[in-house]
Scaffold this motif. Structure first.
Motif, PDB file in Angstrom:
ATOM      1  N   MET A 124       1.925  -3.666 -13.655  1.00 39.45           N
ATOM      2  CA  MET A 124       3.306  -3.308 -13.306  1.00 39.45           C
ATOM      3  C   MET A 124       3.302  -2.028 -12.461  1.00 39.45           C
ATOM      4  SD  MET A 124       6.378  -2.362 -15.921  1.00 39.45           S
ATOM      5  CE  MET A 124       6.374  -3.907 -16.801  1.00 39.45           C
ATOM      6  N   ILE A 125       4.066  -2.034 -11.356  1.00 41.75           N
ATOM      7  CA  ILE A 125       4.213  -0.801 -10.559  1.00 41.75           C
ATOM      8  C   ILE A 125       5.491  -0.103 -11.021  1.00 41.75           C
ATOM      9  CG2 ILE A 125       4.284   0.231  -8.264  1.00 41.75           C
ATOM     10  CD1 ILE A 125       3.250  -2.293  -7.054  1.00 41.75           C
ATOM     11  N   GLY A 126       5.353   1.170 -11.395  1.00 43.55           N
ATOM     12  CA  GLY A 126       6.518   1.910 -11.894  1.00 43.55           C
ATOM     13  C   GLY A 126       6.812   1.509 -13.333  1.00 43.55           C
ATOM     14  N   GLU A 127       7.971   1.958 -13.820  1.00 48.16           N
ATOM     15  CA  GLU A 127       8.306   1.722 -15.232  1.00 48.16           C
ATOM     16  C   GLU A 127       8.950   0.355 -15.433  1.00 48.16           C
ATOM     17  OE1 GLU A 127      10.799   4.830 -16.950  1.00 48.16           O
ATOM     18  OE2 GLU A 127       9.931   6.186 -15.470  1.00 48.16           O
ATOM     19  N   GLU A 128       8.818  -0.135 -16.664  1.00 42.85           N
ATOM     20  CA  GLU A 128       9.478  -1.393 -17.022  1.00 42.85           C
ATOM     21  C   GLU A 128      11.000  -1.236 -16.847  1.00 42.85           C
ATOM     22  OE1 GLU A 128       8.104  -2.886 -20.757  1.00 42.85           O
ATOM     23  OE2 GLU A 128       9.623  -4.470 -20.845  1.00 42.85           O
ATOM     24  N   THR A 143       0.013   4.119 -10.276  1.00 42.97           N
ATOM     25  CA  THR A 143      -0.809   5.028 -11.088  1.00 42.97           C
ATOM     26  C   THR A 143      -2.098   5.292 -10.313  1.00 42.97           C
ATOM     27  OG1 THR A 143      -1.980   3.197 -12.150  1.00 42.97           O
ATOM     28  CG2 THR A 143       0.032   3.984 -13.235  1.00 42.97           C
ATOM     29  N   GLU A 144      -2.835   6.331 -10.737  1.00 41.88           N
ATOM     30  CA  GLU A 144      -4.101   6.639 -10.068  1.00 41.88           C
ATOM     31  C   GLU A 144      -5.042   5.437 -10.153  1.00 41.88           C
ATOM     32  OE1 GLU A 144      -4.321   9.188  -8.163  1.00 41.88           O
ATOM     33  OE2 GLU A 144      -6.373   8.625  -7.634  1.00 41.88           O
ATOM     34  N   GLU A 145      -5.060   4.765 -11.305  1.00 44.28           N
ATOM     35  CA  GLU A 145      -5.939   3.597 -11.481  1.00 44.28           C
ATOM     36  C   GLU A 145      -5.552   2.477 -10.498  1.00 44.28           C
ATOM     37  OE1 GLU A 145      -5.634   1.955 -15.405  1.00 44.28           O
ATOM     38  OE2 GLU A 145      -7.052   0.342 -14.957  1.00 44.28           O
ATOM     39  N   GLN A 146      -4.255   2.246 -10.368  1.00 40.63           N
ATOM     40  CA  GLN A 146      -3.795   1.190  -9.435  1.00 40.63           C
ATOM     41  C   GLN A 146      -4.166   1.544  -7.994  1.00 40.63           C
ATOM     42  OE1 GLN A 146       0.368   1.196 -10.445  1.00 40.63           O
ATOM     43  NE2 GLN A 146       0.151  -0.510 -11.890  1.00 40.63           N
ATOM     44  N   LYS A 147      -3.996   2.821  -7.650  1.00 43.73           N
ATOM     45  CA  LYS A 147      -4.322   3.229  -6.269  1.00 43.73           C
ATOM     46  C   LYS A 147      -5.804   3.022  -6.002  1.00 43.73           C
ATOM     47  CE  LYS A 147      -0.853   6.855  -6.142  1.00 43.73           C
ATOM     48  NZ  LYS A 147      -0.612   8.273  -6.075  1.00 43.73           N
ATOM     49  N   GLY A 193       0.821  -1.215   0.000  1.00 39.48           N
ATOM     50  CA  GLY A 193       0.000   0.000   0.000  1.00 39.48           C
ATOM     51  C   GLY A 193       0.850   1.259   0.000  1.00 39.48           C
ATOM     52  N   PRO A 194       1.749   1.416   0.992  1.00 42.78           N
ATOM     53  CA  PRO A 194       2.603   2.611   0.995  1.00 42.78           C
ATOM     54  C   PRO A 194       3.454   2.735  -0.269  1.00 42.78           C
ATOM     55  CG  PRO A 194       2.733   1.455   3.096  1.00 42.78           C
ATOM     56  CD  PRO A 194       1.921   0.590   2.194  1.00 42.78           C
ATOM     57  N   THR A 195       3.861   1.592  -0.838  1.00 41.68           N
ATOM     58  CA  THR A 195       4.656   1.630  -2.075  1.00 41.68           C
ATOM     59  C   THR A 195       3.798   2.144  -3.233  1.00 41.68           C
ATOM     60  OG1 THR A 195       5.903  -0.259  -1.249  1.00 41.68           O
ATOM     61  CG2 THR A 195       6.118   0.226  -3.597  1.00 41.68           C
ATOM     62  N   LEU A 196       2.543   1.651  -3.306  1.00 43.57           N
ATOM     63  CA  LEU A 196       1.628   2.120  -4.358  1.00 43.57           C
ATOM     64  C   LEU A 196       1.357   3.613  -4.219  1.00 43.57           C
ATOM     65  CD1 LEU A 196      -1.184  -0.570  -4.769  1.00 43.57           C
ATOM     66  CD2 LEU A 196       0.388   0.265  -6.516  1.00 43.57           C
ATOM     67  N   MET A 197       1.274   4.047  -2.975  1.00 42.16           N
ATOM     68  CA  MET A 197       0.995   5.469  -2.727  1.00 42.16           C
ATOM     69  C   MET A 197       2.068   6.335  -3.399  1.00 42.16           C
ATOM     70  SD  MET A 197      -1.515   6.413  -0.579  1.00 42.16           S
ATOM     71  CE  MET A 197      -1.451   5.549   0.961  1.00 42.16           C
ATOM     72  N   ILE A 198       3.305   5.856  -3.419  1.00 39.34           N
ATOM     73  CA  ILE A 198       4.405   6.639  -4.009  1.00 39.34           C
ATOM     74  C   ILE A 198       4.553   6.365  -5.511  1.00 39.34           C
ATOM     75  CG2 ILE A 198       6.922   6.974  -3.985  1.00 39.34           C
ATOM     76  CD1 ILE A 198       6.806   6.418  -0.964  1.00 39.34           C
ATOM     77  N   HIS A 199       4.507   5.093  -5.903  1.00 44.43           N
ATOM     78  CA  HIS A 199       4.861   4.739  -7.290  1.00 44.43           C
ATOM     79  C   HIS A 199       3.683   4.305  -8.152  1.00 44.43           C
ATOM     80  CE1 HIS A 199       9.189   4.876  -6.478  1.00 44.43           C
ATOM     81  NE2 HIS A 199       8.954   4.244  -5.347  1.00 44.43           N
TER      82      HIS A 199
END
Ligand SMILES: Cc1cc2nc3c(=O)[nH]c(=O)nc-3n(C[C@H](O)[C@H](O)[C@H](O)COP(=O)(O)OP(=O)(O)OC[C@H]3O[C@@H](n4cnc5c(N)ncnc54)[C@H](O)[C@@H]3O)c2cc1C
Length: 386
Positions: free
Chosen positions: A222-226, A102-106, A94-100
């Motif tokens: 994928m979280i963040g860039e490839e 996308t809005e859709e993923q959050k 969760g905290p990782t998603l908050m930083i990295h």
């Protein structure tokens, strides 16, 4: 320097204690005597209760299911929880998603974590990659809008209960090792994932081997860039090494023994000798230092700073203290302390026998003590890599 708490924080601490006292029934999978599945069910029920009261992700923004509470309040909740062995808050993704994220993923994942609907496992370590995590070999190969994952993870805590796993994969085998990694979120129900238990010596089944065989995951997971997943992963690791839970665990073990010695004395009618008193004094001092180091990390987070080597200091000092505490307790209690909870002659319900075995893993999980010292030496002290 004022190390005190504000009146509001003290009042908040009282409310937290009341909630925990009312709702927590003492189940702790790590300390259990083999009754792991029942403990897990009780823990899940408690987390749902936490979610209902908004305690699970209290520092998250309201739009994602949090209460927009302060970091210090979240830390107080985590500390009070750890002091009685209760779960303190939602995990790492969760905290990782908050930083990295996308809005859709959050929007897809954070409210479900906040409501305790989804449980996550962490798929980082592999049989050949632990401390040197960036050498990981699990492959993800693009196929249209999907990636196909093949490989094996190990020591995956809670994979046997998890709904989702956040997993590190190699997407560019030709790039330097830190630059060819991508980070995915994968439902555990995806065909091709299988989990095999690893039994621990203190009787619990905490972690597993997790196998991926032609596991198809949408590219949007994928979280963040490839190929930039390493930098996302280090964010997760900093969260994992932070937290006041370890320091509170030291305090809980110390308080438990001290109270018992004052009330009942030593088992077998022995008297407390000078060296045993000194061990307790050392334990008290080191516990205090560990707590302040843990508070510093929380304070940095509350100021929007990103603790890095400071989190490693907290992790290494307090996880080693947990082991020292268990050793000291066994030394002080003698053979009575080494008896399992099931023995009729055990003292304090065998808790120090259990923690003597279970705390071995605390200096390994989330990166070993040696790795933390490397981080402190290089990033903290600016020394060149050895
Ligand atoms: C309770 C527990 C829960 C865990 N949960 C998870 C989980 O959910 N998900 C997950 O992915 N992993 C998990 N792990 C795995 C954990 O992250 C790894 O065990 C850890 O990173 C160490 O890796 P390793 O076991 O491969 O040991 P190795 O990396 O093989 O290390 C062996 C020894 O060599 C030392 N060493 C290695 N490199 C160096 C160096 N550069 N300098 C000095 N010394 C070095 C180490 O400190 C250690 O003493 C868990 C581990 C434990 C114990």
């Amino acid at each position: 320097m004022d190390f005190g708490w504000s009146n509001d924080e003290l009042a908040f601490r009282d409310r937290v204690r009341e909630f925990i006292h009312t709702n927590w029934n003492g189940a702790d999978p790590e300390e259990g005597d083999g009754d792991e599945s029942g403990a897990w069910e009780r823990t899940r029920a408690y987390q749902k209760e936490m979610a209902t009261h908004g305690w699970l992700t209290m520092a998250w923004p309201k739009e994602y299911g949090g209460q927009a509470a302060s970091f210090m309040e979240q830390m107080i909740f985590a500390e009070e929880s750890a002091l009685v062995g209760a779960p303190g808050g939602a995990g790492l993704v969760g905290p990782t998603l908050m930083i990295h994220g996308t809005e859709e993923q959050k929007r897809e994942h954070l409210p479900r974590i906040a409501a305790a609907e989804t449980v996550w496992a962490q798929g980082y370590s592999e049989p050949g990659s632990g401390s040197d995590l960036a050498s990981l070999q699990t492959r993800a190969v693009r196929d249209g809008d999907e990636f196909v994952i093949n490989g094996q993870k190990i020591w995956t805590s809670g994979a046997h209960h998890a709904d989702w796993i956040h997993v590190l994969t190699r997407t560019d085998p030709d790039a330097p090792k830190h630059r060819g990694i991508s980070y995915f979120m994968v439902p555990m129900s995806t065909p091709g994932i299988s989990v095999r238990p690893l039994q621990q010596m203190h009787g619990a089944h905490g972690f597993n081997e997790t196998f991926f065989e032609d596991v198809r995951v949408p590219a949007k997971n994928m979280i963040g860039e490839e190929n930039r997943g390493w930098y996302v992963a280090t964010t997760t690791l900093d969260f994992e090494r932070s937290g006041v839970g370890r320091a509170a665990g030291v305090q809980m073990a110390f308080d438990g023994l001290l109270t018992s010695l004052k009330q009942d004395g030593l088992p077998g009618g022995r008297t407390l000798a000078g060296p045993q008193r000194h061990q307790l004094a050392e334990w008290a001092m080191e516990g205090e230092v560990g707590r302040i180091i843990g508070y510093r990390v929380a304070w940095m987070q509350s100021k929007g700073l990103v603790p890095n080597y400071e989190a490693s200091m907290s992790k290494v000092f307090n996880s080693e203290n947990l082991q020292k505490g268990a050793r000291r307790a066994i030394n002080i209690l003698g053979f009575y302390g080494a008896l399992k909870p099931s023995s009729p002659h055990t003292v304090l319900n065998g808790r120090y026998c259990q923690s003597y075995m279970s705390t071995v893993s605390r200096t390994i999980a989330a990166g070993t003590s040696e790795v933390q010292r490397n981080v402190i030496a290089t990033r903290g002290l600016g020394l060149p890599r050895g």
